[in-house]
Design an enzyme around this catalytic site. Structure first.
Site, PDB file in Angstrom:
ATOM      1  N   HIS A  97      51.365  11.919  86.867  1.00  0.00           N
ATOM      2  CA  HIS A  97      51.984  13.220  87.162  1.00  0.00           C
ATOM      3  C   HIS A  97      53.358  13.336  86.509  1.00  0.00           C
ATOM      4  CE1 HIS A  97      49.419  13.334  91.116  1.00  0.00           C
ATOM      5  NE2 HIS A  97      48.687  13.305  90.022  1.00  0.00           N
ATOM      6  N   HIS A 254      43.896  20.256  88.439  1.00  0.00           N
ATOM      7  CA  HIS A 254      44.552  18.969  88.621  1.00  0.00           C
ATOM      8  C   HIS A 254      43.936  17.901  87.713  1.00  0.00           C
ATOM      9  CE1 HIS A 254      47.068  15.985  90.522  1.00  0.00           C
ATOM     10  NE2 HIS A 254      46.031  15.182  90.445  1.00  0.00           N
ATOM     11  N   ASP A 258      45.987  15.534  85.137  1.00  0.00           N
ATOM     12  CA  ASP A 258      45.851  14.084  84.981  1.00  0.00           C
ATOM     13  C   ASP A 258      45.596  13.713  83.527  1.00  0.00           C
ATOM     14  OD1 ASP A 258      46.267  13.443  87.644  1.00  0.00           O
ATOM     15  OD2 ASP A 258      44.143  13.270  88.135  1.00  0.00           O
ATOM     16  N   HIS A 281      40.739   8.864  84.789  1.00  0.00           N
ATOM     17  CA  HIS A 281      41.762   8.068  84.114  1.00  0.00           C
ATOM     18  C   HIS A 281      41.161   7.043  83.149  1.00  0.00           C
ATOM     19  CE1 HIS A 281      44.625   9.923  86.770  1.00  0.00           C
ATOM     20  NE2 HIS A 281      44.013   9.443  87.842  1.00  0.00           N
TER      21      HIS A 281
END
Length: 323
Positions: A97, A254, A258, A281
């Site tokens: 973030h 969101h 990321d 991720h």
């Protein structure tokens, strides 16, 4: 005084200079996964330093232990967040973030001093990082900005998961998710990192989780600091947060946030296009590693502020911040 005037003239002569913070930024908060109280200070840094994290609780042991450059090959863990580490085994997690905020604001160089192994989660988005950095202001440095131009498609797949980096101008992103949950379901979004409303439209989106997964996360030592204050919690049929969602499609926004933070670990701005489908991720780091492993897939060029594209003159490979 004369030296300052000369320096200002040199800065103005650079088409798009590197940037850093104008002054330190202090941020205190709780770690999403550790639950620890954390003190963090973002400091200005010199040109070509890149983003470096420093564990102040370990600084007495030397930079080899305390410092971790925010570069893709330092990614050490990607379970529910991105963690970077160094050869000494020092790690810092949940950096995505903050890295997304740096990327969106064009911060090329900063020293992040932190007294714990995790970046504070704050409200679960990048919004507070953005606000605090903008309040401090940015400073132009006496060095030109470089960028990584993507020259050919690089794609990684794992079952239904897919992440791709493709040639293009500027930096555009596409993301889609598909959850077996009636509240989330299928969502997709496309955005341009250089859109002036990107920070407001994308980086305010909060992290989220399914209520049924919370106990499993606790069982493996994660989400100890999670709450309705810093995450959207989704039950089978409803949102548990009293205030509801910030956007109807906050979930996919969101995930795009990321991705921006994960891809900022390239070390330089990217010129091209990112596409993610059910990626997280791990996939974001995999596609970045795949890109950098293929030297024919990219080049380093000088960056143009006017059109957010790269100037044709090739720069030196050494422009990528070193360890």
């Amino acid at each position: 005084m004369l030296e300052n005037v000369r320096r200002d003239r040199r800065v103005r002569a650079i088409a798009f200079p590197q940037k850093t913070l104008a002054r330190p930024v202090v941020i205190d908060g709780v770690g999403l996964h550790s639950g620890a109280e954390i003190h963090m200070v973002l400091h200005p840094a010199e040109a070509d330093r890149g983003i470096v994290f420093r564990r102040t609780d370990l600084v007495s042991q030397g930079r080899e232990v305390s410092d971790i450059p925010a570069i893709y090959h330092h990614v050490a863990e990607t379970t529910l967040s991105t963690a970077i580490g160094n050869a000494a085994g020092t790690t810092i997690s949940t950096i995505e973030h903050l890295m997304a905020a740096f990327s969106a604001l064009g911060v090329d160089n900063a020293l992040v001093e932190i007294d714990a192994a995790e970046v504070p989660v704050l409200d679960g988005s990048s919004e507070i990082f953005i606000e605090k950095i903008e309040a401090a202001g940015l400073e132009k440095l006496d060095a030109p900005r470089k960028a990584i131009r993507i020259l050919k498609p690089v794609v990684v797949e794992d079952g239904l998961k897919r992440a791709a980096l493709l040639p293009g101008e500027g930096f555009k992103l596409f993301f889609e998710i598909d959850f077996d949950n009636e509240v989330i379901g299928h969502q997709e979004i496309e955005a341009d990192l250089h859109d002036p409303f990107f920070a407001e439209d994308i980086l305010r989106a909060r992290t989220f989780c399914l209520r049924k997964d919370i106990e499993a996360m606790w069982a493996v030592g994660l989400a100890k600091g999670g709450s309705l204050e810093n995450a959207v919690v989704v039950d089978t049929h409803a949102i548990l947060n009293e205030e509801g969602l910030r956007y109807e499609d906050e979930f996919v926004r969101h995930k795009l946030l990321d991705a921006v933070g994960d891809l900022a670990l390239s070390g330089l701005p990217l010129i091209g296009r990112y596409e993610g489908s059910r990626a997280g991720h791990a996939m974001n780091n995999r596609v970045l590693r795949a890109l950098m492993a293929d030297r024919s897939a990219w080049e380093i060029v000088e960056y143009s502020e006017a059109c957010h594209t790269a100037a044709p003159r090739r720069a030196e490979l050494s422009a990528i911040p070193a360890d």
